[in-house]
Enzyme design. Structure first.
Site, short mmCIF file in Angstrom:
data_model
loop_
_atom_site.label_atom_id
_atom_site.label_comp_id
_atom_site.label_asym_id
_atom_site.label_seq_id
_atom_site.Cartn_x
_atom_site.Cartn_y
_atom_site.Cartn_z
N GLU A 88 -9.81 6.74 5.62
CA GLU A 88 -10.31 8.17 4.69
C GLU A 88 -11.98 7.98 4.58
O GLU A 88 -11.79 6.47 3.91
CB GLU A 88 -9.83 8.14 3.33
CG GLU A 88 -8.12 8.26 3.20
CD GLU A 88 -7.32 8.02 2.49
OE1 GLU A 88 -6.94 9.59 1.61
OE2 GLU A 88 -7.35 7.27 1.77
N HIS B 16 -5.69 1.01 -0.28
CA HIS B 16 -6.63 2.51 -0.41
C HIS B 16 -8.33 2.15 -0.96
O HIS B 16 -7.82 1.24 -2.09
CB HIS B 16 -5.80 3.50 -1.38
CG HIS B 16 -6.01 4.67 -1.15
ND1 HIS B 16 -6.92 5.41 -1.98
CD2 HIS B 16 -5.87 5.81 -1.05
CE1 HIS B 16 -7.16 5.97 -2.20
NE2 HIS B 16 -6.23 6.84 -1.29
P1 13P Z 1 -7.30 14.26 -2.31
O1 13P Z 1 -6.41 14.62 -0.61
O2 13P Z 1 -7.14 14.39 -2.87
O3 13P Z 1 -8.64 14.59 -1.07
O4 13P Z 1 -6.97 12.33 -1.69
C1 13P Z 1 -7.37 11.39 -0.76
C2 13P Z 1 -6.25 10.22 -0.22
O5 13P Z 1 -7.39 10.01 -1.61
C3 13P Z 1 -4.76 10.23 0.00
O6 13P Z 1 -4.88 8.97 -0.23
#
Ligand code: 13P
Length: 248
Positions: free
Chosen positions: A170, A96
């Site tokens: 992400e 992450h």
């Molecule tokens: P948000 O949905 O708060 O932007 O966070 C995304 C995230 O990092 C999920 O792992």
């Protein structure tokens, strides 16, 4: 078509008590949604086992937010994949960007963690994503290659012992920002990730998007080809928005 998967990353947003209350109040309604969608809840470490027990008779799955790269030993503050498995985890997030950013976690470290998860039969949710500056410099694919290919090599080496892995794309600049990339850019990135995964290993994979997912954009994100689900931060800590996203 693969069953859609919704992963709630509660980060450090909910305390132990708040995590337990979330389940006590909302388990029934989540169970209904989990009849034809996969729902994975990722609470913080202290709540993992209790939440796993509360969800034991339900189709809701439990995941951890990270794991140690070591199997056991004198590593203060670390939690092994074996412990996660014994505590009821069947999924685990690794790589992450919060940890890449704040703990300077390297690709090599993440690859060690992947090996530990594979040894313990925990389905890895491998996060990849470029920071803002690399997005602006149009280096997204270069960064994704660096983050992805080592992990795919490890998965290839362990094909016999794996049935599934998940890649979560992400973009770092989208997390917690209320911004998501344009749909056409996401479509190209997911197509590329899908091709690379299929080319490099025959283990089944699912691809999910994360970064400012909410009830207003979930449907559009889920409609993108090769997007099998969503990784949700803030919006997964409120039952109304979490339910709305899963039902999108
Ligand atoms: P948000 O949905 O708060 O932007 O966070 C995304 C995230 O990092 C999920 O792992």
């Amino acid at each position: 078509m693969a069953q859609q998967i919704f992963v709630a990353n509660w980060k450090m947003q909910l305390s132990f008590d708040q995590s337990c209350s979330f389940i006590q109040y909302n388990l029934e309604s989540l169970e209904q949604l989990a009849l034809n969608k996969t729902i994975v809840l990722c609470p913080s470490f202290p709540a993992l086992h209790t939440i796993a027990m509360l969800c034991e008779q339900s189709p809701i799955a439990i995941g951890a937010q990270t794991v140690s790269r070591h199997p056991f030993g004198p590593y203060t503050g670390e939690v092994s994949a074996q412990s996660l498995s014994e505590a009821g985890c069947t999924y685990c997030i690794i790589g992450h960007s919060d940890l890449r950013q704040y703990n300077h976690e390297s690709n090599i470290n993440i690859e060690h963690k992947l090996k530990e998860l594979i040894k313990n039969n925990i389905i890895p949710i491998i996060c990849i994503g470029e920071p803002q500056e690399h997005y602006e410099q149009q280096k997204t694919y270069q960064i994704l290659e660096e983050q992805l290919f080592g992990n795919l090599e490890i998965i290839k080496q362990h094909e016999e012992n794996m049935s599934l892995f998940i890649i979560a794309y992400e973009p770092v600049w989208a997390i917690g920002s209320n911004n998501t990339p344009p749909t056409n850019i996401l479509a190209d990135i997911f197509k590329w990730i899908d091709q690379e995964c299929s080319k490099r290993t025959k283990v089944h994979h699912l691809l999910i998007y994360g970064g400012s997912v909410n009830q207003n954009n979930a449907k559009e994100l889920l409609a993108i080809e090769h997007v099998n689900g969503l990784l949700i931060g803030r919006a997964s800590t409120e039952i109304e928005s979490f339910r709305a996203i899963i039902s999108a």
